[in-house]
Enzyme design. Sequence first.
Site, PDB file in Angstrom:
ATOM      1  N   SER A 181       0.825  -1.193   0.000  1.00  0.00           N
ATOM      2  CA  SER A 181       0.000   0.000   0.000  1.00  0.00           C
ATOM      3  C   SER A 181       0.872   1.261   0.000  1.00  0.00           C
ATOM      4  O   SER A 181       1.637   1.477  -0.934  1.00  0.00           O
ATOM      5  CB  SER A 181      -0.960  -0.039   1.201  1.00  0.00           C
ATOM      6  OG  SER A 181      -1.957   0.948   1.098  1.00  0.00           O
ATOM      7  N   ASP A 198      -9.619  -4.601  -4.785  1.00  0.00           N
ATOM      8  CA  ASP A 198      -9.086  -3.663  -3.790  1.00  0.00           C
ATOM      9  C   ASP A 198     -10.029  -2.479  -3.614  1.00  0.00           C
ATOM     10  O   ASP A 198     -10.276  -1.721  -4.540  1.00  0.00           O
ATOM     11  CB  ASP A 198      -7.694  -3.177  -4.223  1.00  0.00           C
ATOM     12  CG  ASP A 198      -6.922  -2.510  -3.099  1.00  0.00           C
ATOM     13  OD1 ASP A 198      -7.559  -1.852  -2.252  1.00  0.00           O
ATOM     14  OD2 ASP A 198      -5.686  -2.643  -3.066  1.00  0.00           O
ATOM     15  N   HIS A 227      -7.791  -5.413  -0.312  1.00  0.00           N
ATOM     16  CA  HIS A 227      -6.595  -4.683   0.138  1.00  0.00           C
ATOM     17  C   HIS A 227      -5.885  -5.485   1.228  1.00  0.00           C
ATOM     18  O   HIS A 227      -5.837  -5.093   2.395  1.00  0.00           O
ATOM     19  CB  HIS A 227      -6.981  -3.294   0.636  1.00  0.00           C
ATOM     20  CG  HIS A 227      -5.824  -2.338   0.692  1.00  0.00           C
ATOM     21  ND1 HIS A 227      -5.121  -1.953  -0.429  1.00  0.00           N
ATOM     22  CD2 HIS A 227      -5.230  -1.708   1.733  1.00  0.00           C
ATOM     23  CE1 HIS A 227      -4.161  -1.105  -0.081  1.00  0.00           C
ATOM     24  NE2 HIS A 227      -4.207  -0.951   1.223  1.00  0.00           N
TER      25      HIS A 227
END
Length: 254
Positions: free
Chosen positions: A127, A198, A231
Site C-alpha cells: 500500500s 481492492d 486490500h
Amino acid sequence: MSLPGTSAVASASRTARWAFGQTYVVKPKGKHQATIVWLHGLGDNGNSWASLLETLPLPNIKWICPTAPHRPVTLFGGFPSTAWFDVDELSEIAKDDMEGLDASAAYIASLLANEPADIKLGLGGFSMGAAASLYSACCFARGKYENQNHYSANLSAVIGLSGWLPCAGSLKSKLEETNEAAGRAATLPILLCHGKGDEVVPYHFGQKSAEKMSSVGFHDATFKSYPGLGHYTVPKEMEEVCRWIASKMGLDAV
C-alpha cells in the site's frame, strides 16, 4: 535489532520532520545473500510484516522492517497515524508530499548503508509502503532525490503490493535528464501486484502505475493481478513474490 551506522541515520534524520519508529529485523536462516527493506502500509508498523516475512521460504534474505513516523495525515483530517508521507486523498490528481517522500526514501536508504558489499539490496512494501518503495526506485534510477541530494543505495529489486506510483506525471522528464538514469531504470527488476477487488487503493492505480513505469523506461517491470483480492495479501500472491525474488536476486535454491 540491527541498525545502520550513526552517520547514515543522522543524515536521514536531518531531512525528516517526524521521528521514525522502531525497526524490526528478521535475520537470514541460511547464507546471507540479500537484504530487503520492507515497508508497511498506512497506520501499520514494521512488526506486523516482520512476523509474516519470517515465515517465507527465503532463508538467504535478511528483512529490515522499519516503522514510519507517527505524524498528522491530511486524509484523516490531520489525525496522527504512522505514515511514510502525507496524503490528502487517494486519487490520480492528489498532490505529492515531496518533503515526506524524500525523507522516507533517505531513511530507507540509510538502513541499507552498512550492508556488506557482496549482499544484494532490495525494497518492498504494501500500500503506502509500496508507494514509498516505488518512489525510491525512481530516486535510484535518477541517482538523486527530488531535493537533489545523492541517492546512494544500489538496488537490485523492488516489489510493490497494492500500491501506487507517486510523481507519475513528471517521471518521464526526470528520467530523461541523464543517460545514466535511463540505464539504471532499464535494468532494475520491479514487481507490482494488485487485487482486482481492492477497495482502498483501486486496482487501476496499480495497473496504471505499472504501465507508466514500463513506458518511461523501467523495462523489467512486471505486473500481476489477482481477481477478487481486496486490500490484503494471500498465500498465492506471496508465493509468486518469493519465486520472483529468488529469480531476480539470484538466490540459492531452497
